[in-house]
Motif scaffolding. Structure first.
Motif: not given
Length: 426
Positions: A349-350, A355-358, A363-365
Motif C-alpha cells: 500500500q505504501v 507512486e500516487k504521491h509522486a 502535478e502539484y509542481s
C-alpha cells in the motif's frame, strides 16, 4: 663375640623383611573383599524371572531351536543305523529319512561332479544345487515336525544315539551359551547395564589408584629398608675395621676394644629399635590410609548418587525448558508470520501511495508553475494598470489645471474689459 654380631644383624634384617611382607599383602585383602562384594551385588541380575511376554517368547524360540539342533544333529547317525531304528521310528519317518538320505547322496554326487566338470554347465549345476538344497531343507523340516510330534520318541532317540559329530556338538554348545547370554541380558535392564559398565570403570579406576598408592608405599618402605641396611652395612664394616685394628693391638688395648664393641652394639640396638619403631609407624600409616580409602569410597558413592539425582533433575528441567522454548518460538513464529504478512500488505500500500504521491507532486509542481506564471502576469498587469492609472491621474490633473487656468484667464479678460468700459462715463 665379634664374629657373632654380623650374623645377628643379618638375621634381624631378614626378620624385618619378613615382617614387612604381610604388611603389603594386608592392604590388598580388604580391597579385594570390598570389590568382590560390590561386584557380586552389581553383576548379578536384579531379577530372577522374565517380566514380559516378548522376552519369554525369545527364550522359548531359542529353546526350541536348541531342541531342533539336537534332533537334526542326530539325523545322520539315525540314517547310518536306520535298520536298527526302523521299528522305533515307524514307516512314515523311515520313508522320510530314506528320502533324505537319497537327497544327501544326490547332493554329494552333484558337488563332486560340479568340481570335476568344466564351466560350460556351471549355471545349470548351480540351479540344480539350489533346488536340491531347498528339497533338503524341506525334508529336514518334515522330519523334525514328525519327531517333535512324538516327545517320547525324541527322548528315546537321545538315549539311543549318544554320539554326535564334533562340529555339531560344538555348535550346539555355543548356541546354548548364546541362549544363556541372552537370558542374562534379558534379565538385565538397560539402566542396570549402564550402571554395570560405570561400576566396572569405577572399579578399574579405584584399582589403578590403589595400585599407585601401594607402589608409592612399597617404594618408600624399600627405601627405608635400604637405608637401614646401608647403615647396618656401614656399621658392620666399621666393626670389621675395628676388629682388624683390635687384632693388631689386642695385647695393649683389650679394654678399649671391649668398650668400643659395647658402644657399637648399643648403637646398633638403638638403631634397630628406631627402625622397628619407624616400621611400626609406617604400618599404622598404612592402616590409616586403608581406613581413609574405605571412607572415601563410601563418600564418593554417596556423592555419586546425589550427583546422579541432580543430573536426572537437571535433564528433566532442561527438557521442560526446551519444550517451553519450542512452544514460545512457535507462537513467536506464528506472530512474526502474521506481522510479516501485514507488513508486506502495508508495504505494498505504501509503495502504491508513494507512486500516487509522486504523480501528485509532479502535478502539484506543474500547477505551482502555472500559478507562478499567472501570478507574475497578474503582477505585471497590475504594474501596468498602476502605471496607466497614475499617468491618467496626472493627465487628468494636468487637464483640470489647464481648464482652471483657462477659466481664470477668461475671467481676467472679462474683468479687464468691464473696467475699461466704466472709466469714460466718469
Amino acid at each position: 663375640m665379634a664374629t657373632g654380631n654380623p650374623a645377628v644383624l643379618q638375621e634381624s634384617s631378614q626378620d624385618m623383611k619378613q615382617r614387612n611382607k604381610p604388611l603389603i599383602k594386608g592392604i590388598q585383602t580388604p580391597k579385594k573383599e570390598v570389590i568382590r562384594l560390590d561386584a557380586i551385588r552389581m553383576l548379578d541380575p536384579s531379577r530372577s524371572k522374565l517380566d514380559t511376554h516378548e522376552t519369554q517368547r525369545i527364550l522359548s524360540v531359542l529353546d526350541e531351536t536348541i531342541v531342533k539342533l539336537e534332533l537334526s544333529s542326530l539325523i545322520p547317525r539315525i540314517i547310518d543305523s536306520l535298520d536298527r531304528f526302523a521299528d522305533m521310528l515307524g514307516p512314515e519317518i523311515t520313508n522320510d529319512l530314506m528320502e533324505h538320505q537319497k537327497l544327501s547322496s544326490k547332493m554329494e554326487h552333484l558337488l563332486s561332479s560340479f568340481q570335476e566338470q568344466d564351466t560350460s554347465r556351471a549355471e545349470e549345476q548351480r540351479d540344480c544345487l539350489c533346488l536340491l538344497e531347498q528339497h533338503l531343507k524341506s525334508s529336514v523340516r518334515n522330519i523334525l515336525r514328525l519327531l517333535l510330534a512324538n516327545p517320547s520318541l525324541c527322548q528315546a532317540l537321545k538315549y539311543e544315539v549318544c554320539a554326535r559329530q564334533l562340529s555339531a556338538e560344538a555348535f550346539i554348545k555355543a548356541f546354548r551359551e548364546f541362549r544363556n547370554f541372552m537370558h542374562e541380558r534379558l534379565l538385565t535392564s538397560p539402566l542396570e547395564e549402564k550402571e554395570k559398565i560405570q561400576f566396572m570403570e569405577n572399579i578399574s579406576l579405584r584399582i589403578k589408584k590403589n595400585t599407585e598408592t601401594l607402589t608409592a608405599l612399597k617404594a618408600e618402605l624399600a627405601a627405608t629398608i635400604q637405608s637401614r641396611d646401608e647403615k647396618i652395612h656401614r656399621k658392620d664394616n666399621l666393626i670389621k675395621d675395628l676388629k682388624n685394628s683390635l687384632q693388631d693391638v689386642a695385647n695393649n688395648y683389650k679394654i678399649s676394644v671391649l668398650q668400643i664393641m659395647q658402644e657399637g652394639e648399643n648403637q646398633q640396638k638403638e638403631e634397630l629399635r628406631a627402625s622397628q619403631a619407624r616400621c611400626a609407624r609406617l604400618q599404622e600409616d598404612i592402616q590409616q590410609l586403608r581406613a581413609k580409602l574405605c571412607m572415601l569410597v563410601l563418600e564418593h558413592r554417596e556423592s555419586e548418587l546425589v550427583l546422579r539425582k541432580k543430573k536426572c533433575k537437571a535433564e528433566m528441567e532442561i527438557e521442560k525448558w526446551i519444550q517451553k522454548y519450542d512452544a514460545d518460538m512457535g507462537e513467536k513464529q506464528a506472530e512474526y508470520e502474521e506481522l510479516y504478512a501485514l507488513y508486506s500488505k502495508e508495504k505494498a500500500q505504501v509503495s502504491l501511495l508513494q507512486e500516487k504521491h509522486a504523480v501528485l507532486i509532479q502535478e502539484y509542481s506543474q500547477i505551482e508553475e502555472e500559478r507562478r506564471i499567472r501570478q507574475k502576469k497578474k503582477e505585471r498587469d497590475l504594474e501596468e494598470l498602476t502605471t496607466m492609472t497614475l499617468a491618467a491621474t496626472r493627465i487628468q490633473a494636468f487637464w483640470r489645471g489647464y481648464l482652471v487656468r483657462s477659466l481664470f484667464k477668461l475671467k481676467r479678460k472679462k474683468k479687464k474689459k468691464k473696467g475699461k468700459g466704466k472709466n469714460p462715463n466718469k
